[in-house]
Design a protein around this motif. Structure first.
Motif, PDB file in Angstrom:
ATOM      1  N   TYR A  66       0.820  -1.224   0.000  1.00  0.00           N
ATOM      2  CA  TYR A  66       0.000   0.000   0.000  1.00  0.00           C
ATOM      3  C   TYR A  66       0.846   1.263   0.000  1.00  0.00           C
ATOM      4  O   TYR A  66       0.311   2.365  -0.002  1.00  0.00           O
ATOM      5  N   GLY A  67       2.167   1.120   0.007  1.00  0.00           N
ATOM      6  CA  GLY A  67       3.025   2.289  -0.021  1.00  0.00           C
ATOM      7  C   GLY A  67       3.166   2.835  -1.433  1.00  0.00           C
ATOM      8  O   GLY A  67       2.578   2.316  -2.391  1.00  0.00           O
ATOM      9  N   PRO A  68       3.945   3.899  -1.595  1.00  0.00           N
ATOM     10  CA  PRO A  68       4.102   4.519  -2.921  1.00  0.00           C
ATOM     11  C   PRO A  68       4.749   3.573  -3.922  1.00  0.00           C
ATOM     12  O   PRO A  68       5.589   2.744  -3.565  1.00  0.00           O
ATOM     13  N   GLU A  69       4.362   3.746  -5.184  1.00  0.00           N
ATOM     14  CA  GLU A  69       4.950   2.973  -6.271  1.00  0.00           C
ATOM     15  C   GLU A  69       6.149   3.697  -6.876  1.00  0.00           C
ATOM     16  O   GLU A  69       7.020   3.071  -7.472  1.00  0.00           O
ATOM     17  N   GLU A  70       6.183   5.015  -6.710  1.00  0.00           N
ATOM     18  CA  GLU A  70       7.295   5.809  -7.231  1.00  0.00           C
ATOM     19  C   GLU A  70       7.670   6.876  -6.216  1.00  0.00           C
ATOM     20  O   GLU A  70       6.812   7.635  -5.760  1.00  0.00           O
ATOM     21  N   VAL A  71       8.951   6.924  -5.862  1.00  0.00           N
ATOM     22  CA  VAL A  71       9.498   7.951  -4.977  1.00  0.00           C
ATOM     23  C   VAL A  71      10.697   8.553  -5.690  1.00  0.00           C
ATOM     24  O   VAL A  71      11.710   7.881  -5.887  1.00  0.00           O
ATOM     25  N   GLN A  72      10.600   9.813  -6.058  1.00  0.00           N
ATOM     26  CA  GLN A  72      11.692  10.429  -6.809  1.00  0.00           C
ATOM     27  C   GLN A  72      12.835  10.888  -5.913  1.00  0.00           C
ATOM     28  O   GLN A  72      13.944  11.107  -6.383  1.00  0.00           O
ATOM     29  N   GLY A  73      12.582  11.037  -4.631  1.00  0.00           N
ATOM     30  CA  GLY A  73      13.632  11.353  -3.673  1.00  0.00           C
ATOM     31  C   GLY A  73      14.129  10.090  -2.989  1.00  0.00           C
ATOM     32  O   GLY A  73      14.076   8.992  -3.548  1.00  0.00           O
ATOM     33  N   SER A  84      10.390  -8.758   4.614  1.00  0.00           N
ATOM     34  CA  SER A  84      10.549  -8.850   3.166  1.00  0.00           C
ATOM     35  C   SER A  84      10.375  -7.460   2.574  1.00  0.00           C
ATOM     36  O   SER A  84       9.976  -6.518   3.259  1.00  0.00           O
ATOM     37  N   LEU A  85      10.665  -7.348   1.277  1.00  0.00           N
ATOM     38  CA  LEU A  85      10.517  -6.083   0.563  1.00  0.00           C
ATOM     39  C   LEU A  85       9.236  -6.046  -0.265  1.00  0.00           C
ATOM     40  O   LEU A  85       9.084  -5.206  -1.152  1.00  0.00           O
ATOM     41  N   ASP A  86       8.298  -6.921   0.032  1.00  0.00           N
ATOM     42  CA  ASP A  86       7.024  -6.919  -0.676  1.00  0.00           C
ATOM     43  C   ASP A  86       6.357  -5.554  -0.573  1.00  0.00           C
ATOM     44  O   ASP A  86       6.230  -4.996   0.523  1.00  0.00           O
ATOM     45  N   GLY A  87       5.967  -5.021  -1.706  1.00  0.00           N
ATOM     46  CA  GLY A  87       5.257  -3.742  -1.722  1.00  0.00           C
ATOM     47  C   GLY A  87       6.147  -2.534  -1.865  1.00  0.00           C
ATOM     48  O   GLY A  87       5.639  -1.409  -1.937  1.00  0.00           O
ATOM     49  N   ILE A  88       7.465  -2.719  -1.914  1.00  0.00           N
ATOM     50  CA  ILE A  88       8.352  -1.559  -2.026  1.00  0.00           C
ATOM     51  C   ILE A  88       8.158  -0.878  -3.381  1.00  0.00           C
ATOM     52  O   ILE A  88       7.763  -1.511  -4.361  1.00  0.00           O
ATOM     53  N   ALA A  89       8.409   0.414  -3.428  1.00  0.00           N
ATOM     54  CA  ALA A  89       8.277   1.169  -4.678  1.00  0.00           C
ATOM     55  C   ALA A  89       9.166   0.567  -5.761  1.00  0.00           C
ATOM     56  O   ALA A  89      10.271   0.090  -5.485  1.00  0.00           O
ATOM     57  N   THR A  90       8.684   0.599  -6.995  1.00  0.00           N
ATOM     58  CA  THR A  90       9.484   0.085  -8.107  1.00  0.00           C
ATOM     59  C   THR A  90      10.460   1.137  -8.632  1.00  0.00           C
ATOM     60  O   THR A  90      11.475   0.802  -9.228  1.00  0.00           O
ATOM     61  N   ILE A  91      10.145   2.408  -8.398  1.00  0.00           N
ATOM     62  CA  ILE A  91      11.026   3.499  -8.808  1.00  0.00           C
ATOM     63  C   ILE A  91      11.421   4.291  -7.565  1.00  0.00           C
ATOM     64  O   ILE A  91      10.556   4.811  -6.847  1.00  0.00           O
ATOM     65  N   ILE A  92      12.712   4.362  -7.291  1.00  0.00           N
ATOM     66  CA  ILE A  92      13.239   5.046  -6.105  1.00  0.00           C
ATOM     67  C   ILE A  92      14.402   5.925  -6.547  1.00  0.00           C
ATOM     68  O   ILE A  92      15.200   5.535  -7.406  1.00  0.00           O
ATOM     69  N   LEU A 109      14.226  -6.347  -4.356  1.00  0.00           N
ATOM     70  CA  LEU A 109      14.893  -5.050  -4.450  1.00  0.00           C
ATOM     71  C   LEU A 109      14.582  -4.433  -5.811  1.00  0.00           C
ATOM     72  O   LEU A 109      14.766  -5.074  -6.841  1.00  0.00           O
ATOM     73  N   PRO A 110      14.091  -3.196  -5.840  1.00  0.00           N
ATOM     74  CA  PRO A 110      13.697  -2.611  -7.131  1.00  0.00           C
ATOM     75  C   PRO A 110      14.882  -2.412  -8.069  1.00  0.00           C
ATOM     76  O   PRO A 110      15.973  -2.025  -7.652  1.00  0.00           O
ATOM     77  N   ALA A 111      14.627  -2.668  -9.347  1.00  0.00           N
ATOM     78  CA  ALA A 111      15.684  -2.542 -10.350  1.00  0.00           C
ATOM     79  C   ALA A 111      16.222  -1.120 -10.444  1.00  0.00           C
ATOM     80  O   ALA A 111      17.373  -0.910 -10.850  1.00  0.00           O
TER      81      ALA A 111
END
Length: 246
Positions: A66-73, A84-92, A109-111
């Motif tokens: 339920y957290g953000p999908e994209e965090v630019q900062g 686990s890292l389930d649900g982590i943003a894909t763009i960080i 871990l996001p690509a």
């Protein structure tokens, strides 16, 4: 109903919150989003997009769903109870901090973190291996994983633009670790260290090591031989700054 956009910062730290209030639910936060140091157990009502930093550290999160999908900062979720890292943003953005959780792997871990000049910190977890994540082909800025269960540096990045910290891990040598570090190298309190094999060839600034570890490797030396030990390090590594052996 969620608002579409908020063009301001969200600052809800230190409020003893158990959840993110429904009345601030939004799709996009165009500032920073700070909910650190509460008692939050779920990221429900968090925005999908954060233009600035996202900080949910020091809560009671077991999941990043339920957290953000994209965090630019920067994305900071240290001090939770994540397994686990389930649900982590894909763009960080520039930095991901996962310190002080209960992670046993970095699966998920996001690509976007595996791009050059990003910083990754996952200190004080239960990670036992660096292998299999593709770190060796990436030039990280900072790479920190002190106080885990890593027994080998195999899979570590080869080049680090900033600092590298492998302290408080049960490694036996530095084989597989970085060759070049453009800031500081920390290798403190490595209780199983038996050899300097694989030690970095170049450290632009400072090196920090433990005297206890060095005396284990060089049993004929004493603390009075500190300068001899330091010269031994200099003979195998081009160090631009000082070498601290304490």
């Amino acid at each position: 109903m969620k608002r579409k956009h908020l063009y301001d910062n969200v600052e809800l730290e230190d409020l003893h919150l158990k959840e993110i209030p429904d009345n601030i639910a939004m799709y996009a936060c165009h500032g920073t989003y700070e909910i650190r140091n509460n008692k939050i157990t779920s990221l429900k009502n968090a925005p999908t997009f954060v233009k600035g930093n996202f900080n949910c550290s020091d809560n009671k999160l077991t999941s990043l769903q339920y957290g953000p999908e994209e965090v630019q900062g920067n994305y900071n979720c240290d001090g939770n109870i994540l397994i686990s890292l389930d649900g982590i943003a894909t763009i960080i953005g520039p930095r991901l901090t996962l310190d002080s959780n209960r992670l046993t792997s970095l699966n998920g871990l996001p690509a976007s973190i595996l791009n050059n000049n990003k910083s990754l910190s996952f200190s004080e977890n239960r990670i036992s291996s660096l292998d299999g994540y593709g770190f060796e082909s990436v030039q990280f800025y900072d790479f920190f994983f002190l106080d885990n269960k890593v027994t080998s540096l195999k899979g570590s990045p080869n080049n680090v633009k900033g600092s590298y910290d492998c302290s408080l891990n049960p490694i036996t040598s530095f084989e597989g670790g970085p060759t070049n570090i453009n800031h500081n190298f920390y290798g403190m309190e490595l209780k199983n260290l038996q050899s300097l094999k694989g030690f970095p060839k170049y450290v632009a600034n400072n090196v920090f090591l433990s005297m206890t570890d060095m005396l284990r490797i060089f049993p004929d030396y004493t603390k009075n031989d500190r300068n001899v030990i330091i010269q031994t390090i200099r003979d195998i590594c081009n160090v631009g700054g000082r070498i601290s052996v304490d």
